[in-house]
Motif scaffolding. Structure first.
Motif, mmCIF file in Angstrom:
data_model
loop_
_atom_site.group_PDB
_atom_site.id
_atom_site.type_symbol
_atom_site.label_atom_id
_atom_site.label_comp_id
_atom_site.label_asym_id
_atom_site.label_seq_id
_atom_site.Cartn_x
_atom_site.Cartn_y
_atom_site.Cartn_z
ATOM 1 N N ARG A 32 8.406 -62.590 -1.231
ATOM 2 C CA ARG A 32 9.616 -62.887 -2.011
ATOM 3 C C ARG A 32 10.395 -61.634 -2.394
ATOM 4 N N VAL A 33 9.836 -60.462 -2.174
ATOM 5 C CA VAL A 33 10.505 -59.217 -2.561
ATOM 6 C C VAL A 33 11.661 -58.926 -1.610
ATOM 7 N N MET A 34 12.822 -58.619 -2.179
ATOM 8 C CA MET A 34 13.994 -58.274 -1.386
ATOM 9 C C MET A 34 14.069 -56.755 -1.250
ATOM 10 N N ALA A 35 14.194 -56.282 -0.038
ATOM 11 C CA ALA A 35 14.245 -54.837 0.207
ATOM 12 C C ALA A 35 15.368 -54.197 -0.602
ATOM 13 N N GLY A 36 15.040 -53.136 -1.328
ATOM 14 C CA GLY A 36 16.024 -52.399 -2.101
ATOM 15 C C GLY A 36 16.322 -52.961 -3.470
ATOM 16 N N ALA A 37 15.782 -54.152 -3.796
ATOM 17 C CA ALA A 37 16.118 -54.781 -5.073
ATOM 18 C C ALA A 37 15.574 -54.000 -6.261
ATOM 19 N N ALA A 38 14.361 -53.468 -6.159
ATOM 20 C CA ALA A 38 13.770 -52.731 -7.276
ATOM 21 C C ALA A 38 14.625 -51.521 -7.635
ATOM 22 N N ASP A 39 15.024 -50.758 -6.632
ATOM 23 C CA ASP A 39 15.868 -49.589 -6.895
ATOM 24 C C ASP A 39 17.216 -50.005 -7.465
ATOM 25 N N ALA A 40 17.756 -51.116 -6.979
ATOM 26 C CA ALA A 40 19.046 -51.591 -7.476
ATOM 27 C C ALA A 40 18.942 -51.991 -8.943
ATOM 28 N N ILE A 41 17.850 -52.636 -9.321
ATOM 29 C CA ILE A 41 17.646 -53.018 -10.718
ATOM 30 C C ILE A 41 17.571 -51.780 -11.608
ATOM 31 N N LEU A 42 16.822 -50.783 -11.175
ATOM 32 C CA LEU A 42 16.685 -49.559 -11.970
ATOM 33 C C LEU A 42 18.013 -48.828 -12.092
ATOM 34 N N ARG A 43 18.799 -48.807 -11.019
ATOM 35 C CA ARG A 43 20.115 -48.162 -11.081
ATOM 36 C C ARG A 43 21.029 -48.883 -12.063
ATOM 37 N N THR A 44 20.963 -50.203 -12.082
ATOM 38 C CA THR A 44 21.792 -50.970 -13.008
ATOM 39 C C THR A 44 21.392 -50.680 -14.452
ATOM 40 N N LEU A 45 20.097 -50.645 -14.727
ATOM 41 C CA LEU A 45 19.639 -50.324 -16.081
ATOM 42 C C LEU A 45 20.140 -48.950 -16.512
ATOM 43 N N GLU A 46 20.049 -47.985 -15.622
ATOM 44 C CA GLU A 46 20.511 -46.635 -15.943
ATOM 45 C C GLU A 46 22.013 -46.613 -16.194
ATOM 46 N N ALA A 47 22.777 -47.362 -15.387
ATOM 47 C CA ALA A 47 24.231 -47.395 -15.550
ATOM 48 C C ALA A 47 24.637 -47.999 -16.889
ATOM 49 N N LEU A 48 23.778 -48.860 -17.431
ATOM 50 C CA LEU A 48 24.053 -49.496 -18.717
ATOM 51 C C LEU A 48 23.435 -48.732 -19.884
ATOM 52 N N ASP A 49 22.893 -47.553 -19.625
ATOM 53 C CA ASP A 49 22.230 -46.723 -20.636
ATOM 54 C C ASP A 49 20.998 -47.406 -21.226
ATOM 55 N N LEU A 50 20.361 -48.256 -20.433
ATOM 56 C CA LEU A 50 19.084 -48.852 -20.827
ATOM 57 C C LEU A 50 17.973 -47.955 -20.278
ATOM 58 N N HIS A 51 17.703 -46.887 -20.990
ATOM 59 C CA HIS A 51 16.762 -45.871 -20.519
ATOM 60 C C HIS A 51 15.348 -46.198 -21.008
ATOM 61 N N TRP A 52 14.410 -46.194 -20.083
ATOM 62 C CA TRP A 52 13.043 -46.559 -20.398
ATOM 63 C C TRP A 52 12.196 -45.322 -20.685
ATOM 64 N N ASP A 53 11.071 -45.562 -21.342
ATOM 65 C CA ASP A 53 10.126 -44.492 -21.676
ATOM 66 C C ASP A 53 9.002 -44.479 -20.648
ATOM 67 N N GLY A 54 8.628 -43.291 -20.202
ATOM 68 C CA GLY A 54 7.503 -43.165 -19.285
ATOM 69 C C GLY A 54 7.848 -43.583 -17.869
ATOM 70 N N ALA A 55 6.820 -43.612 -17.028
ATOM 71 C CA ALA A 55 6.996 -43.948 -15.616
ATOM 72 C C ALA A 55 7.086 -45.456 -15.431
ATOM 73 N N VAL A 56 7.827 -45.862 -14.409
ATOM 74 C CA VAL A 56 7.912 -47.272 -14.049
ATOM 75 C C VAL A 56 6.587 -47.696 -13.400
ATOM 76 N N MET A 57 6.067 -48.847 -13.823
ATOM 77 C CA MET A 57 4.846 -49.387 -13.220
ATOM 78 C C MET A 57 5.231 -50.380 -12.128
ATOM 79 N N TYR A 58 4.523 -50.335 -10.985
ATOM 80 C CA TYR A 58 4.743 -51.262 -9.878
ATOM 81 C C TYR A 58 3.477 -52.080 -9.660
ATOM 82 N N GLN A 59 3.585 -53.393 -9.760
ATOM 83 C CA GLN A 59 2.402 -54.232 -9.606
ATOM 84 C C GLN A 59 1.792 -54.125 -8.209
ATOM 85 N N SER A 60 2.607 -53.832 -7.213
ATOM 86 C CA SER A 60 2.097 -53.728 -5.844
ATOM 87 C C SER A 60 1.082 -52.598 -5.692
ATOM 88 N N ARG A 61 1.016 -51.693 -6.666
ATOM 89 C CA ARG A 61 0.076 -50.575 -6.610
ATOM 90 C C ARG A 61 -1.117 -50.775 -7.545
#
Length: 304
Positions: free
Chosen positions: A53-82
């Motif tokens: 169900r994962v769409m190629a490039g969607a994760a990076d697009a989501i993170l870019r959108t959050l950054e563009a909206l100044d929704l800055h997160w703390d620490g490293a992003v966790m990926y369930q696939s890992r």
């Protein structure tokens, strides 16, 4: 498995099956404001648990959108696939407690056993005492019991559910080998030390199952706040499956203003003429759970 953290730690955990839409942004903003208004941390986790169900490039697009909206997160992003090793360790722990059993029932067999649409999600327990012969491919289910699972939602109040009667034994590892959402979210929230879960009310029915797993695994149960769900004009929840449009972050203030309105926060209109920094300062200072509408709210979102 549990990480010691500061008193308040929230998270936003989108599934990268498409770009960020308005409904997901509501959850992001609500969880961000709830954490930051209490001087807490806000983490981001990408729930890429289901590769088909994962769409190629969607994760990076989501993170870019959050950054563009100044929704800055703390620490490293966790990926369930890992995180496969952590989920396997949790399953091993449950296996040692004799809490799991293999199940090779098909979806059709489970559906055909239901006595009506309201009971179609309740697994009848066919494989509790042994799988059907002739099939080696199987899922792993956790045994439920008749204990009443209760919790207090900060917006919706007291909630309770008897898992055995209302959901039945549920899947923790699918027949295709992928780990189930219910297991992964419990393990990851514990690993990230999440104290307060703020998410959409469409996940409300999953909460008793997650609390049940937390108890089996000896984990702390976080605080819960389930936000109203944005729907389209047909009354359907905004989602990738319903072709919800991706948010456009190039003009962020009108978009974020709509989110605050949706969450009942009564933002002053002059904020539309300001900057993102002042917008977030006001939103954090004035965040109020008491103002959030407790019922699902319909809002048709127009592009800016």
């Amino acid at each position: 498995m549990k990480t010691e953290v500061s008193p308040h730690r929230g998270r936003f955990a989108p599934s990268p099956t498409g770009e960020l839409h308005f409904g997901s942004l509501v959850a992001a903003v609500g969880s961000f404001l709830d954490a930051k208004s209490r001087h807490g941390e806000w983490l981001v986790r990408i729930e890429d648990l289901d590769p088909p169900r994962v769409m190629a490039g969607a994760a990076d697009a989501i993170l870019r959108t959050l950054e563009a909206l100044d929704l800055h997160w703390d620490g490293a992003v966790m990926y369930q696939s890992r995180r496969g090793d952590a989920y396997r360790e949790a399953l091993d722990q449950l296996q040692c407690q004799d809490a799991l059993y293999p199940c090779n029932c098909s979806r059709r067999e489970i559906a055909d056993s239901a006595l009506g649409s309201s009971s179609s999600l309740v697994y009848p327990g066919y494989c509790r005492n042994g799988m059907r012969p002739g099939r080696t491919r199987h899922a792993l289910r956790v045994r439920t019991d008749d204990v009443l699972i209760q919790f207090h939602d900060r917006l919706l109040g007291h909630r309770s559910q008897r898992l055995a009667a209302e959901t039945g034994d549920f899947v923790l590892r699918r027949a295709d080998g992928f780990y189930a959402y219910q297991l992964a979210v419990v393990v990851d929230d514990a690993e990230q030390g999440i104290s307060d879960i703020v998410r959409g009310a469409d996940i409300l029915d999953s909460t008793p199952r997650q609390i049940y797993l937390q108890k089996l695994l000896g984990l702390t149960t976080p605080s819960y706040l389930h936000l109203p769900v944005a729907v389209n004009v047909q009354g359907e929840k905004l989602s990738k499956q319903n072709l919800a449009s991706a948010v456009e972050a190039d003009v962020p203030l009108p978009l974020l203003f709509k989110v605050l309105e949706f969450l009942g926060q009564d933002p002053p209109r002059e904020m539309l003429q300001g900057e993102l920094t002042s917008f977030w300062s006001w939103a954090i200072a004035h965040w109020s759970v008491e103002k959030i509408p407790a019922l699902p709210t319909m809002m048709q979102i127009n592009r800016q």
